[in-house]
Design an enzyme around this catalytic site. Structure first.
Site, PDB file in Angstrom:
ATOM      1  N   TYR A 124       0.851  -1.446   0.174  1.00 22.09           N
ATOM      2  CA  TYR A 124       0.368   0.102  -0.024  1.00 22.09           C
ATOM      3  C   TYR A 124       0.545   1.471  -0.141  1.00 22.09           C
ATOM      4  CZ  TYR A 124      -4.617  -2.103   0.389  1.00 22.09           C
ATOM      5  OH  TYR A 124      -5.154  -2.973   0.197  1.00 22.09           O
ATOM      6  N   LYS A 170       4.150 -14.924   4.171  1.00 18.18           N
ATOM      7  CA  LYS A 170       4.686 -15.797   2.669  1.00 18.18           C
ATOM      8  C   LYS A 170       6.086 -15.878   2.180  1.00 18.18           C
ATOM      9  CE  LYS A 170       3.030 -18.018  -0.586  1.00 18.18           C
ATOM     10  NZ  LYS A 170       1.669 -19.164  -1.100  1.00 18.18           N
ATOM     11  N   ASP A 204      -1.515 -18.601   2.182  1.00 20.48           N
ATOM     12  CA  ASP A 204      -2.674 -19.856   1.703  1.00 20.48           C
ATOM     13  C   ASP A 204      -3.266 -20.177   2.498  1.00 20.48           C
ATOM     14  OD1 ASP A 204       0.019 -20.100   1.740  1.00 20.48           O
ATOM     15  OD2 ASP A 204       0.026 -20.715   0.144  1.00 20.48           O
ATOM     16  N   ASP A 228      -5.766  -6.883   4.129  1.00 18.21           N
ATOM     17  CA  ASP A 228      -7.138  -6.583   3.336  1.00 18.21           C
ATOM     18  C   ASP A 228      -7.993  -8.082   3.271  1.00 18.21           C
ATOM     19  OD1 ASP A 228      -9.103  -4.696   2.393  1.00 18.21           O
ATOM     20  OD2 ASP A 228      -7.638  -4.241   0.426  1.00 18.21           O
ATOM     21  N   ASP A 232     -11.983  -9.714   4.467  1.00 22.39           N
ATOM     22  CA  ASP A 232     -13.170  -9.046   3.645  1.00 22.39           C
ATOM     23  C   ASP A 232     -13.941 -10.400   3.349  1.00 22.39           C
ATOM     24  OD1 ASP A 232     -12.984  -6.972   3.260  1.00 22.39           O
ATOM     25  OD2 ASP A 232     -13.267  -6.656   1.246  1.00 22.39           O
TER      26      ASP A 232
HETATM   27 MG    MG Z   1     -11.084  -3.728   1.288  1.00 19.58          MG
END
Ligand code: MG
Ligand code: NAI
Length: 330
Positions: A124, A170, A204, A228, A232
């Site tokens: 980001y 990861k 994962d 993020d 969700d």
């Molecule tokens: Mg989002």
């Protein structure tokens, strides 16, 4: 005196945020609210998505409630996402995203987990470039950001009497960035005596576990993009985006924010679910203002309202009906 900077934003933001404000006003007598602009409409009007006044008010009040903003699908010169700007400029370096089961709206009961998302760097940082036909994005992971994220994780772990803290990364593919993240977070947790609760997962595998065994997940501590996506995904268990709250949190400032966006498809219809915004306000009470008892009362009110909805009403209940029902129970 408790002060709140109110930033409704775009789309359904101005529909759900006033509901959460009225709920807070009922719980916190003498709450002083100050409204400020941000977002796409604001950009079109003033040429900036976050006016200086908005940032100044947020920093002064130390607490904000943000609705949602729309973003253009393609790059617009001079435009930068309002929420990303606020997270950066107010140094809101961690994002708390709790997910729990609620009566009727959740597909499974007894899920109760929280995602701690690093909120200031990772992919980001938004540094992209083209190099001979290849698009390149930079991912920044700093030791300092991992340390302060892990310190917040310790606070949250104690607060909710965590039974498990999973560091998600990861590092098998990205040993330098992912490795620094994992090792730094784990070191801080160990130094704080939390080692017995700590394990780690590749992102994962963590995604699979969130789907296959959500009740076994308690706290996930992860980087910006992974947080993020995983949060969700996890919000499925609380009943979807209309039910998912979050808190952007720094050392002095916090900005509560429903996870959902501006929902242009339902804006203006009176059907936006205000519970995500209400529960975001509860996070301000619980973690930032340190009024856990009031946060608990609000959670209980929401729970009762959901339990009493008839199945026929689920999905057709209006914003105003939910507001009335929650206020009645406080
Ligand atoms: Mg989002
Ligand atoms: P969205 O979250 O706005 O909507 C996704 C779906 O969920 C839509 O069908 C919407 O109607 C439904 N939904 C969302 N919140 C709801 C609520 N409270 N009650 C009932 N239904 C709800 O995501 P989408 O459609 O991808 O993005 C729309 C706009 O929002 C875009 O401009 C996007 O950039 C922006 N956005 C802003 C965010 C923020 O301000 N933090 C986060 C995500 C998207």
């Amino acid at each position: 005196m408790t002060k709140l900077c109110v930033i409704p934003g775009d789309g359904i933001g101005p529909e759900v945020v006033p509901v959460a404000v009225r709920v807070l006003e009922k719980l916190v007598p003498g709450l002083k609210t100050i409204e400020a602009e941000a977002g796409w409409t604001c950009f079109q009007r003033h040429g900036t998505a976050v006016p200086e006044r908005t940032l100044k008010l947020l920093l002064e009040t130390g607490a904000g409630l943000f609705g949602a903003v729309s973003s253009p699908a393609r790059k617009v010169e001079g435009y930068r996402s309002a929420i990303l700007t606020l997270r950066q400029d107010a140094d809101l370096y961690v994002n708390l995203r709790p997910v729990r089961s609620w009566p009727q709206v959740s597909p499974q009961q007894d899920v109760d987990l929280i995602v701690l998302r690093e909120n200031s760097e990772g992919l980001y940082v938004g540094i992209e470039r083209m190099d001979a036909g290849t698009a390149i994005a930079e991912c920044h992971i700093s030791e300092a950001a991992c340390v302060r994220l892990a310190r917040k994780a310790c606070l949250v772990a104690r607060h909710r009497s965590a039974r498990r803290i999973t560091v998600v990364h990861k590092a098998n593919v990205l040993p330098l960035t992912g490795g620094l993240f994992r090792d730094t977070v784990r070191t801080v947790l160990r130094d704080e005596g939390l080692d017995p609760l700590v394990d780690e997962r590749l992102v994962d595998v963590a995604a699979l576990e969130l789907v296959a065994a959500p009740r076994s997940v308690d706290m996930l501590v992860t980087s910006n993009l992974f947080g993020d996506i995983l949060s969700d995904l996890a919000s499925h268990w609380c009943g979807g985006l209309g039910m998912a709250p979050s808190l952007n949190w720094g050392d002095r400032v916090a900005l509560a924010e429903p996870v959902h966006g501006s929902a242009p498809d339902i804006a203006g219809s009176g059907r936006a679910n205000p519970i995500a915004a209400i529960l975001s306000a509860a996070l301000l009470l619980r973690y930032h203002w340190r009024m856990p008892e009031l946060a608990g009362r609000l959670d209980t009110a929401v729970e009762e309202v959901l339990r009493e909805l008839t199945l026929a009403n689920l999905g057709t209940t209006t914003t105003a009906e939910i507001e009335r029902a929650v206020l009645q129970r406080l």
